[in-house]
Write a protein that holds these residues in place. Structure first.
Motif, PDB file in Angstrom:
ATOM      1  N   GLU A 254      52.592 -34.103  17.002  1.00  0.00           N
ATOM      2  CA  GLU A 254      52.250 -34.520  18.364  1.00  0.00           C
ATOM      3  C   GLU A 254      53.184 -35.643  18.802  1.00  0.00           C
ATOM      4  N   GLY A 255      53.728 -35.506  19.988  1.00  0.00           N
ATOM      5  CA  GLY A 255      54.637 -36.511  20.524  1.00  0.00           C
ATOM      6  C   GLY A 255      56.104 -36.160  20.374  1.00  0.00           C
ATOM      7  N   ALA A 256      56.410 -35.163  19.551  1.00  0.00           N
ATOM      8  CA  ALA A 256      57.809 -34.737  19.420  1.00  0.00           C
ATOM      9  C   ALA A 256      58.280 -34.141  20.737  1.00  0.00           C
ATOM     10  N   ARG A 257      59.530 -34.446  21.113  1.00  0.00           N
ATOM     11  CA  ARG A 257      60.066 -34.013  22.403  1.00  0.00           C
ATOM     12  C   ARG A 257      61.154 -32.960  22.213  1.00  0.00           C
ATOM     13  N   ALA A 258      61.260 -32.070  23.180  1.00  0.00           N
ATOM     14  CA  ALA A 258      62.370 -31.110  23.237  1.00  0.00           C
ATOM     15  C   ALA A 258      63.487 -31.735  24.058  1.00  0.00           C
ATOM     16  N   ILE A 259      64.670 -31.841  23.457  1.00  0.00           N
ATOM     17  CA  ILE A 259      65.814 -32.497  24.108  1.00  0.00           C
ATOM     18  C   ILE A 259      66.974 -31.496  24.149  1.00  0.00           C
ATOM     19  N   GLY A 260      67.444 -31.179  25.347  1.00  0.00           N
ATOM     20  CA  GLY A 260      68.561 -30.256  25.477  1.00  0.00           C
ATOM     21  C   GLY A 260      69.893 -30.986  25.533  1.00  0.00           C
ATOM     22  N   PHE A 261      70.941 -30.310  25.028  1.00  0.00           N
ATOM     23  CA  PHE A 261      72.295 -30.816  25.271  1.00  0.00           C
ATOM     24  C   PHE A 261      73.064 -29.738  26.022  1.00  0.00           C
ATOM     25  N   THR A 262      73.894 -30.180  26.961  1.00  0.00           N
ATOM     26  CA  THR A 262      74.544 -29.241  27.869  1.00  0.00           C
ATOM     27  C   THR A 262      75.921 -29.753  28.275  1.00  0.00           C
ATOM     28  N   LEU A 263      76.833 -28.827  28.510  1.00  0.00           N
ATOM     29  CA  LEU A 263      78.143 -29.179  29.059  1.00  0.00           C
ATOM     30  C   LEU A 263      78.092 -29.283  30.574  1.00  0.00           C
ATOM     31  N   GLY A 264      76.924 -29.027  31.137  1.00  0.00           N
ATOM     32  CA  GLY A 264      76.715 -29.225  32.563  1.00  0.00           C
ATOM     33  C   GLY A 264      76.069 -30.580  32.819  1.00  0.00           C
ATOM     34  N   THR A 265      75.660 -30.793  34.060  1.00  0.00           N
ATOM     35  CA  THR A 265      74.976 -32.032  34.425  1.00  0.00           C
ATOM     36  C   THR A 265      73.593 -32.039  33.791  1.00  0.00           C
ATOM     37  N   PRO A 266      73.240 -33.083  33.052  1.00  0.00           N
ATOM     38  CA  PRO A 266      71.953 -33.066  32.343  1.00  0.00           C
ATOM     39  C   PRO A 266      70.771 -33.271  33.283  1.00  0.00           C
ATOM     40  N   GLY A 267      69.723 -32.498  33.048  1.00  0.00           N
ATOM     41  CA  GLY A 267      68.457 -32.757  33.703  1.00  0.00           C
ATOM     42  C   GLY A 267      67.695 -33.825  32.941  1.00  0.00           C
ATOM     43  N   VAL A 268      66.514 -34.160  33.427  1.00  0.00           N
ATOM     44  CA  VAL A 268      65.673 -35.119  32.731  1.00  0.00           C
ATOM     45  C   VAL A 268      65.333 -34.555  31.348  1.00  0.00           C
ATOM     46  N   GLY A 269      65.453 -35.396  30.333  1.00  0.00           N
ATOM     47  CA  GLY A 269      65.182 -34.938  28.971  1.00  0.00           C
ATOM     48  C   GLY A 269      66.358 -34.245  28.327  1.00  0.00           C
ATOM     49  N   MET A 270      67.567 -34.486  28.829  1.00  0.00           N
ATOM     50  CA  MET A 270      68.763 -33.862  28.290  1.00  0.00           C
ATOM     51  C   MET A 270      69.878 -34.891  28.126  1.00  0.00           C
ATOM     52  N   VAL A 271      70.873 -34.524  27.329  1.00  0.00           N
ATOM     53  CA  VAL A 271      72.156 -35.209  27.330  1.00  0.00           C
ATOM     54  C   VAL A 271      73.195 -34.199  27.779  1.00  0.00           C
ATOM     55  N   GLY A 272      74.212 -34.661  28.526  1.00  0.00           N
ATOM     56  CA  GLY A 272      75.199 -33.728  29.046  1.00  0.00           C
ATOM     57  C   GLY A 272      76.365 -34.454  29.674  1.00  0.00           C
ATOM     58  N   LEU A 273      77.072 -33.758  30.562  1.00  0.00           N
ATOM     59  CA  LEU A 273      78.270 -34.296  31.175  1.00  0.00           C
ATOM     60  C   LEU A 273      78.033 -34.599  32.651  1.00  0.00           C
ATOM     61  N   VAL A 274      78.438 -35.782  33.042  1.00  0.00           N
ATOM     62  CA  VAL A 274      78.544 -36.139  34.455  1.00  0.00           C
ATOM     63  C   VAL A 274      80.017 -36.389  34.706  1.00  0.00           C
ATOM     64  N   GLU A 275      80.680 -35.381  35.267  1.00  0.00           N
ATOM     65  CA  GLU A 275      82.141 -35.352  35.360  1.00  0.00           C
ATOM     66  C   GLU A 275      82.724 -35.476  33.950  1.00  0.00           C
ATOM     67  N   ASP A 276      83.424 -36.549  33.632  1.00  0.00           N
ATOM     68  CA  ASP A 276      84.022 -36.663  32.292  1.00  0.00           C
ATOM     69  C   ASP A 276      83.246 -37.622  31.386  1.00  0.00           C
TER      70      ASP A 276
END
Length: 485
Positions: A254-276
């Motif tokens: 309980e409490g574990a989060r799903a975190i996405g990684f993306t080469l696109g612009t990250p949404g909330v709960g993600m890590v990703g790229l904002v331009e470079d």
């Protein structure tokens, strides 16, 4: 419930009779540490290298019963009084001895499972775990570089670095275990509960091991075992829906989060790229309206998309442990990948030659090819049952030409004929002169100034070379001879 379920590092294992299958790195480590906690150990292996025979002798000195030779792992070789089987990861569950163990209802563990049970209860540390078809080693090494920059006591282990049971049995405990796990290792892991875990990608591979009617599904399910019982973060690849589904299917704390990684612009709960900029919208308080800068693409050793994706996954794992953004930047900017991973060899007559011999399956080759355009692709080897139609379809528009070598080169040639019939293909047979010299010469004939000649075989190397490193070395040596002539 078996008494084994309650045994740990500080308990006596004197009543346990265990069989260890294999005398490689993992098997030796498992046997050594089972002996250390007092178990009666029999080691079984069909064969051994000279170095493994030396280790086997050491195990005998320590008290193990070692039996090596043809038939040593037959079903009949399983002792009547055995209570536990610990297997090396490369042994499939269909192997006769393991099948016999399952038929008796015996527990079958891997070395990772043993390591989890032997953790120091007073200083268990946090396991940050990585799996995926491709990118595991680089991502774990990136994570280690970030942890070092943050001053966190850590060790890389599992499928890279130390065997994990050796790492956890170190008298000086670590705060973090950066763990690379293969599908084979995960198959035999049952109770591990990582702090955070990442599945980088899932693509066709190891179908020579997963031979059942649902081979790919079984392979993916084994990858997904890494998420079970995770306490903090399950990190998935937004571009690979299979990895997200594995998170959905997992039974986590309980409490574990799903975190996405993306080469696109990250949404909330993600890590990703904002331009470079590599940006964090997962591990900051005001993630609904802002992002934290981790580093820029220019800080990384390569701008190749798959390399950037690995960096994002490593950053997410580190951030899940509370590592500050500045340490992510410092660690990633200092990190340099191991050899034979998108390594530039030379520039010859305006053509860049790149060694990505570590791309040993179609998914890895595709990731590598998508970083270059136009490209002369050098491919072939042992395909391990994989197909190349999707790969060729995805990259055909950037191919200047293709040079093929190795036992299964015809599999790739057939896919090219179906999906890229206009691309020129040169097949290089075995011969008296250096195969790689002829491969590089053929690639040079196809290439034009501004092109990249890319060794991204999409296949294993053992049909012609000792390993992928030897294949990459041969490629580099041939390129240097081409340059110097």
């Amino acid at each position: 419930m078996s008494a084994l379920e309650h045994l740990g590092r500080h308990d006596s294992w004197e009543a346990v009779r265990a069989v260890v299958v294999g005398v490689g790195v993992s098997g030796f480590a498992a046997a050594d540490n089972l002996l250390h906690v007092g178990a009666h150990v029999r080691v079984l292996a069909e064969s051994a290298t000279p170095a493994q025979l030396e280790q086997a002798h050491l195990l005998e000195v320590l008290g193990a019963d070692v039996r090596i030779g043809p038939g040593a792992t037959s079903a009949d070789a399983l002792p009547d009084d055995v209570q536990l089987v610990v297997t090396s990861p490369g042994v499939p569950p269909t192997a006769p001895l393991l099948a016999a163990a399952y038929a008796r209802g015996l527990p079958v563990w891997g070395e990772v499972e043993l390591a989890w049970r032997l953790r120091d209860p007073e200083h268990p540390g946090t396991w940050l775990c990585v799996t995926g078809t491709n990118g595991k080693t680089t991502t774990v090494q990136m994570l280690a570089a970030i942890l070092a920059a943050a001053g966190v006591s850590h060790v890389t282990c599992g499928n890279v670095g130390l065997p994990i049971v050796e790492a956890v049995m170190d008298p000086t405990p670590y705060d973090v275990y950066a763990v690379e796990l293969s599908s084979f290792q995960l198959h035999y892991t049952h109770t591990m509960a990582a702090g955070a875990a990442a599945v980088l990608n899932v693509a066709e591979d190891h179908l020579d091991w997963y031979t059942g009617p649902h081979g790919m599904a079984d392979y993916a399910a084994d990858k997904g075992r890494i998420y079970e019982r995770v306490s903090t973060a399950c990190i998935y690849n937004v571009a690979d829906p299979v990895t997200e589904q594995l998170v959905r299917d997992a039974d986590v704390e309980e409490g574990a989060r799903a975190i996405g990684f993306t080469l696109g612009t990250p949404g909330v709960g993600m890590v990703g790229l904002v331009e470079d900029v590599l940006a964090d919208r997962a591990f900051i308080e005001d993630r609904a309206s802002t992002a934290a800068e981790l580093c820029t693409i220019a800080d990384l050793a390569s701008p190749a998309p798959h390399y950037v994706a690995n960096a994002l996954a490593a950053a997410a794992l580190a951030r899940s442990y509370g590592v500050p953004a500045a340490a992510v930047r410092d660690g990633l900017s200092a990190f340099r990948p191991d050899g034979h991973r998108i390594a530039e060899v030379a520039l010859v007559d305006g053509v860049r030659y790149v060694d990505d011999s570590k791309a040993t399956n179609p998914h890895a080759a595709r990731s590598s090819l998508q970083a270059y355009d136009p490209v002369v692709w050098v491919a072939g080897g042992l395909a391990k049952g994989a197909g190349f139609d999707d790969l060729v379809t995805a990259v055909r528009d950037r191919l200047r030409g293709v040079v093929l070598l190795g036992r299964d080169r015809g599999v790739i040639a057939d896919a090219l004929a179906r999906h890229a019939p206009d691309v020129r293909v040169i097949e290089v047979d075995d011969g008296d002169t250096s195969v790689m010299d002829r491969v590089v010469g053929a690639a040079a004939d196809l290439a034009q100034p501004g092109d990249t000649v890319l060794l991204a075989p999409g296949c294993a190397s053992m049909d012609m070379f000792a390993n992928y490193g030897a294949r990459g070395d041969a490629f580099a040596e041939s390129v240097h001879r081409l340059r110097d002539r």
